[in-house]
Design an enzyme around this catalytic site. Sequence first.
Site, short mmCIF file in Angstrom:
data_model
loop_
_atom_site.label_atom_id
_atom_site.label_comp_id
_atom_site.label_asym_id
_atom_site.label_seq_id
_atom_site.Cartn_x
_atom_site.Cartn_y
_atom_site.Cartn_z
N ASN A 92 0.58 -0.57 0.22
CA ASN A 92 -0.23 0.28 -0.02
C ASN A 92 0.57 1.29 0.25
O ASN A 92 0.22 2.40 -0.83
CB ASN A 92 -0.55 -0.30 1.48
CG ASN A 92 -0.45 0.14 2.90
OD1 ASN A 92 1.24 -0.33 2.63
ND2 ASN A 92 -1.26 0.52 3.30
N GLU A 109 4.41 -4.19 11.67
CA GLU A 109 3.64 -3.59 11.62
C GLU A 109 2.81 -3.90 10.83
O GLU A 109 2.71 -3.85 9.79
CB GLU A 109 3.87 -1.90 10.75
CG GLU A 109 5.31 -1.76 11.98
CD GLU A 109 4.98 -0.53 12.58
OE1 GLU A 109 3.85 -0.60 12.84
OE2 GLU A 109 5.61 -0.23 13.03
N CYS A 132 -3.55 0.80 6.95
CA CYS A 132 -3.88 0.36 8.00
C CYS A 132 -4.10 0.79 9.69
O CYS A 132 -5.27 0.39 9.69
CB CYS A 132 -2.06 -0.28 8.47
SG CYS A 132 -1.01 1.12 8.79
N GLU A 163 -10.59 -6.61 9.26
CA GLU A 163 -10.11 -5.49 8.69
C GLU A 163 -10.46 -6.20 6.92
O GLU A 163 -10.50 -6.79 6.47
CB GLU A 163 -8.62 -5.73 8.77
CG GLU A 163 -7.60 -4.75 7.75
CD GLU A 163 -7.15 -4.69 7.97
OE1 GLU A 163 -5.58 -5.36 7.81
OE2 GLU A 163 -5.85 -3.12 8.26
N GLU A 214 8.21 1.96 14.24
CA GLU A 214 8.73 2.91 13.28
C GLU A 214 9.11 3.67 13.30
O GLU A 214 8.05 5.34 14.07
CB GLU A 214 8.53 2.36 12.41
CG GLU A 214 8.11 1.20 12.00
CD GLU A 214 7.86 0.65 10.49
OE1 GLU A 214 7.22 0.84 9.65
OE2 GLU A 214 9.12 -0.16 9.82
#
Length: 487
Positions: free
Chosen positions: A152, A249, A283, A384, A461
């Site tokens: 993505n 992640e 996300c 999701e 991150e």
Amino acid sequence: MSDMEDRLLWIHGDYVAPETGRFFETLNPATGEAICRVAEAGQADVDKAVVSAQKGQAVWRAMSGAERGRVLVKTAQLLREHCDALARLESLDGGKPLAETPEADVGSAADCLEYFGGQAASLQGEYQAVPGGFFYTRPEPLGVCVGIGAWNYPIQIAAWKSAPALAAGNAMIFKPAELTPLSALKLAELYKQAGLPDGVFNVVQGMADTGKMLTAHSGVAKVSLTGEVGTGKAVMRAAADSLKSVTLELGGKSPLIVFEDADLDNAVGAAMLGNFYTQGQICTNSTRVFVHQSIRDAFIEKLVARTQKLRLGDPLDPDTDLGPMVSADHMAGVLEYIEIGKKEGGSVLVGGGRAKVPGFENGNFVEPTIFDGLNDKMTIVREEIFGPVLSLLDFSSEEEVLERANNTEFGLAGGVFTRDIQRGHRVADRLDAGIVWINQYNLTPVEMPFGGFKQSGIGKENSRRAFEHYTRMKTVYVAEGDVEAPY
Ligand code: NDP
């Protein structure tokens, strides 16, 4: 097939043909046509990339932090110079609108390289006097790190992983998602142009198997993955065999809570950005929008009116708001969720199906979709979807909405809209999520730690926190007196 030539692997500062002899096609999601063929790395290629990265890392870690930082900052400058071409490539390969890619993809990758370039010289340890002497600590690079990307935010993910890894003196082997393998190679070219020693950033394209080979490799010290929860678990299991550290992640089902005193226009804008930007393939998206009962009608009226104005179309047209889903398979999955939502009793306020875009009949377009009439048990409210599907829910009290917002296995992000400053902080405190926005949504400046709780991931991150995941701390004790041995 377009006239773009085959893309090989990038190992030791150059393009090399895959030992497998195998190639796969990467498709334009707006048309379904092949863009070019891409090399698929096998075990021999992965081994070659690891040997190269070990050699590169030995050179790189011996350079000073300031020297390493200069290479990263120069790469950021090159990214900005080539922004238009890179943004077009990202839009072509991933279907993301050109209205987004220059800033959200290329710009954000450049920001990250600049930030970690600036930080590279600042890594330092501690000193403390202790009985008999003193100790100091040394943040050391881990060695060869692996980055595995989702599709993505291809170039952004490649930068978010490689910039802190390289700044700290590691080498990185990056495997882009098979659906969007092109831009990481361009990043590799620019790293080289900026002076990065050969082997410090290698790119091996391929499928899940290539990712597995990298994760299992004994020459690799660490794996950082962006992907689905199931992939995260598989990577962590595989990494356990050799006790590699992992940064994960992963996915989410994040809540956005809109209280009765919220600025409605801002809240509606945030709900739209948190569901329709990048066609909903983000996300951290606020896929569960909880609106206080007392403002429900006003909120819906504004949300529906603004959503109906969104323009679907050619991602390369700068006026397009939403492009296609990344692949036909992914579109089918999103459409299936929409059908499940309808079957389980949800009512569709806007959209609700595949979109037809004239001239792009084979494109993977899905209408921006808003569901109402839902409850927390429904499939589309729990799972999701990773598409432009917004679930509207309402609530009557803070206590109730917090309990429902946290009632999920995910814990990536959340948002709260209120003018009550105390409530804003109270809700941020109570939300079980790694990132919370107060009166904003989905902004991720590089200075800010980014990462989820619960099944949404492990580690952070961005920000200086990222260094903790790309260094190991060595403790050195220094004696100031004699050794008092009792024997
Ligand atoms: P996947 O988990 O399917 O794939 C991610 C990457 O892992 C790909 O490069 C994939 O290769 C590779 N891979 C797959 N299986 C394995 C394995 N067993 N071992 C090693 N590598 C493997 O995710 P998607 O690409 O579909 O991305 C969407 C997901 O990513 C969503 O769940 C989304 O929420 C999450 N995401 C999380 C973000 C975050 O920061 N928290 C940000 C962006 C996305 P291949 O492509 O060949 O299958």
